[in-house]
Design a protein around this motif. Sequence first.
Motif, PDB file in Angstrom:
ATOM      1  N   TRP A   1       2.986   6.188   1.853  1.00 48.36           N
ATOM      2  CA  TRP A   1       1.719   5.790   1.211  1.00 48.36           C
ATOM      3  C   TRP A   1       1.736   6.150  -0.278  1.00 48.36           C
ATOM      4  O   TRP A   1       1.302   5.358  -1.116  1.00 48.36           O
ATOM      5  CB  TRP A   1       0.539   6.471   1.891  1.00 48.36           C
ATOM      6  N   THR A   2       2.225   7.341  -0.606  1.00 54.33           N
ATOM      7  CA  THR A   2       2.255   7.749  -2.011  1.00 54.33           C
ATOM      8  C   THR A   2       3.155   6.840  -2.827  1.00 54.33           C
ATOM      9  O   THR A   2       2.775   6.362  -3.908  1.00 54.33           O
ATOM     10  CB  THR A   2       2.736   9.208  -2.121  1.00 54.33           C
ATOM     11  N   ILE A   3       4.373   6.570  -2.305  1.00 53.09           N
ATOM     12  CA  ILE A   3       5.291   5.713  -3.042  1.00 53.09           C
ATOM     13  C   ILE A   3       4.743   4.297  -3.149  1.00 53.09           C
ATOM     14  O   ILE A   3       4.772   3.670  -4.223  1.00 53.09           O
ATOM     15  CB  ILE A   3       6.679   5.722  -2.374  1.00 53.09           C
ATOM     16  N   GLY A   4       4.232   3.770  -2.046  1.00 52.78           N
ATOM     17  CA  GLY A   4       3.703   2.409  -2.068  1.00 52.78           C
ATOM     18  C   GLY A   4       2.526   2.246  -3.002  1.00 52.78           C
ATOM     19  O   GLY A   4       2.452   1.276  -3.774  1.00 52.78           O
ATOM     20  N   SER A   5       1.575   3.202  -2.975  1.00 47.70           N
ATOM     21  CA  SER A   5       0.406   3.105  -3.853  1.00 47.70           C
ATOM     22  C   SER A   5       0.801   3.263  -5.317  1.00 47.70           C
ATOM     23  O   SER A   5       0.302   2.532  -6.189  1.00 47.70           O
ATOM     24  CB  SER A   5      -0.617   4.174  -3.469  1.00 47.70           C
ATOM     25  N   ALA A   6       1.701   4.209  -5.598  1.00 48.80           N
ATOM     26  CA  ALA A   6       2.127   4.408  -6.990  1.00 48.80           C
ATOM     27  C   ALA A   6       2.841   3.171  -7.526  1.00 48.80           C
ATOM     28  O   ALA A   6       2.586   2.729  -8.661  1.00 48.80           O
ATOM     29  CB  ALA A   6       3.035   5.637  -7.077  1.00 48.80           C
ATOM     30  N   VAL A   7       3.726   2.596  -6.713  1.00 52.80           N
ATOM     31  CA  VAL A   7       4.423   1.390  -7.154  1.00 52.80           C
ATOM     32  C   VAL A   7       3.439   0.252  -7.371  1.00 52.80           C
ATOM     33  O   VAL A   7       3.525  -0.512  -8.349  1.00 52.80           O
ATOM     34  CB  VAL A   7       5.509   1.009  -6.135  1.00 52.80           C
ATOM     35  N   GLY A   8       2.456   0.115  -6.478  1.00 55.07           N
ATOM     36  CA  GLY A   8       1.462  -0.946  -6.628  1.00 55.07           C
ATOM     37  C   GLY A   8       0.622  -0.792  -7.881  1.00 55.07           C
ATOM     38  O   GLY A   8       0.359  -1.768  -8.584  1.00 55.07           O
ATOM     39  N   VAL A   9       0.204   0.457  -8.187  1.00 56.55           N
ATOM     40  CA  VAL A   9      -0.597   0.682  -9.396  1.00 56.55           C
ATOM     41  C   VAL A   9       0.237   0.392 -10.643  1.00 56.55           C
ATOM     42  O   VAL A   9      -0.258  -0.211 -11.616  1.00 56.55           O
ATOM     43  CB  VAL A   9      -1.135   2.124  -9.407  1.00 56.55           C
ATOM     44  N   LEU A  10       1.501   0.791 -10.638  1.00 60.75           N
ATOM     45  CA  LEU A  10       2.358   0.502 -11.793  1.00 60.75           C
ATOM     46  C   LEU A  10       2.626  -0.990 -11.953  1.00 60.75           C
ATOM     47  O   LEU A  10       2.812  -1.473 -13.071  1.00 60.75           O
ATOM     48  CB  LEU A  10       3.683   1.262 -11.658  1.00 60.75           C
TER      49      LEU A  10
END
Length: 834
Positions: free
Chosen positions: A289-298
Amino acid sequence: MNSGGPLPCPDCGQQLTGSNTACPACGLPLVGPAATELWQLDLALADLRAREGHLLARREVLLTTLRAIRDKVPAMAGASGGPNQAATAWGPPPVPPQRPTDMSGKAVQNLLLGLGGLLLVVAAVVFTVVSWGYLGIGGRAAVLLGFTALTLATPLFLLRRGLSATAETMALLGFALMLLDGYAAWQVGLAGLDRIEPLTYTGVLIAVMCALFALYGLLVHVVVGERIHTLNLAVPVAIGFGQLALPVLSIDRDALWITTALVSTAGIDLLLWHRLKRGTAIVCFWITWTIGSAVGVLLTIREVDLQGGFALSGVLVAAAAIALFQASRGRWTIPLAGGAAITLAAALVYPIRLSVDANWWPVPTPVAAFAVAGIALLVRPTIGREIGRIAAVAAGGFGLLVASPVLVPVTVALIGPFSPDNWEPRTPWDGPRTLGARDELGLNQITLTVPAVVVLATVAIALAVCALVVRRKNAAIMSAVAVTAVMLVVLPVAFNLPFGVLVAVQLLITAVLGAGVAFGGRSREPAFAVLAVGMVAEVAAWALVSKTATLVAAAVLAVVAAGVAWRASLPAVRAGAAGVATALAGGEAVAVWLAAGQSARYVTFVLIAVAALAAVAAWRLRDIGVEIAGYALTLIAFGYVVDPRMLSVALALAGVIAVGTALRPDRHNPGYVGTVLLLLASWTRLYAENVEVVEAYTVPVAVVLLAFGWWRARTASSWIAYGSGLTFVLLPSLWDLYAEPNNWIRALALGVASLLVLLAGARWRLQAPALLGGLTLAMVAVHELAPWVSDLVLSVPRWVPVAVGGLLLVLVGATYEARMRDVRRIGSLIKGLR
């Protein structure tokens, strides 16, 4: 008492007989219950002493015996005896040291099982890849499937026999064989599987095999007695390895697919956590979840088509929903609620950013972030007060972060035309080159635009709303006021309004902040005061461009600062405002002087004149701020001095002001400063006139010090009264006398002066003049006699000084007592002086 033979008296030791009723020597009564009990105690003590003597004698015998054995057989000390000897040894038998173990039995077992399982997996891979071609399809399938089935069935028998670790190893080996079975099926093209793309097949294979292995781990269990033996590693390994399924499927696709895969995997992990309660699932959820959300925000930074923007927003909304769902369950509320708020803000803004003009890109993101913060505050009763508060704080912080890029052009606009390096420097009173305020920034490449002002307005509104809902309102209110003031200051630059409008707006904002200091409440006075001081600096940065602007701005700001000093309630704020008003008055005076066409050479005296008025005002108003500002103006005035003569006059004026300040009953220290300044003024003047005689520098100061000393001589010792003045006049001249040995005039004058000082000290019995005058006179005499002594020493044989020295030592030794009496007499004479 006992009527036996003679016994001693318990008190004095006199020998008694049985017929005695009292001791003939000390008269101690020997009859009665107390005497009988005392007699019995003496007998018991005598018996104990006898037993102690017997035991001590036996102890000596035993020690002697053991020492004899030790001396005869020294090797027995290191020999190991039999069981009886060990049993009779002194103290408990020694425990033989054990060799420490480097690994526990459990660690050895796991190491062996792990290595064995790894070797079996390698063997299976080699067989599948290398030896595969030597068998037919049927043989290949039979070998792999049979070996896999046998491996997966083995843990059942191992669990029945209590071999849990071996069973876990065999189960993991079976999982590896399952993956090899899938690879083998694709390699031979079983049922057309070779037509599927490798990455797609790999992802599906991982998902299917992990699901089957997890089901296998849940179903396999054995009941032995009253205990149930299960496989503990099967389900965690299946969950952990299954994280690769969806990312592998999307690895050759767009970054949107990878984000979708990670968020979907996080949702599956959360579902498994709630169904199976396995720690591996929640750990994997946090990672994915952390990696997916961070990548999505970037990814929201890049430019794509509107359809792709809506797709990414949908994925981010799903990620936020997953996080809010888990946060509502009451675990990991702070990071999940904050992450959900940031992710939701990025999701809402991305399609909007793609729809607006590129110049307006800085605006939607902070607006959306603050909107999410407001929504979180409104729906707190529904989603939980803690979740709403955390989400609002996170979204607000994210909004401030994404709004920070506007600080660069805003800072350029605040600094104004007086900026270093990257744009053309300006000097005061160059005059406005154009009518536009933005054009006054020169050749800078950083332009403040209207969208940046809109961002500032958004931040100000968000802070104002925050002030309405939080408990501690002062911080939020003052932050909103500060951002609003900055926005209004840079507004004329963004719209390129005329220079006069910009200065007028800045003056108006400064006046409003000054009113806030006076009427905004005692708790907000310091914050308003800091903002007002910042605005004064801001107005100065722009007003110095024009002569008219400088004259008007300095006058208006001085009046505003004086009003604040009059109305403020806090002493620190009142003193600070008074100091600022004084400094601005000094600036206004200099501006008027220069605007009238007067020479800049005399700006020093203009500032000193203002400092003098400030000293008078501080005396009348009892305001420390005005006094400190006067000191600051005096220091600044010294920076405009152009030659030593002007410096001398400036020092003298400053010294007079300091001495005048020292006349106040609550100020005495400035008197010392004034004295030093006057002294420096006289010395500077003498230096300017090329005067090199040291007495010209020291005698006037010494006269002043001696005059003060004469005034204090009635209540102080002679050292306090006259010591400093005499030292200041005698020692520098003495130093120069030795530096210039041929100056007979200085020697004569210094000798006469020191003789007069010595006589005055002897006449009035003053210790300081007597000693200092005598010491100086002696040093002058030595200076004058030194050439004659040198010539005399050089003209006699070398043995003569040695002989004279020896003779003097003999004479001194012979009359030591008399000389000591004379020394004591001289010491008493000196001590008698005051």
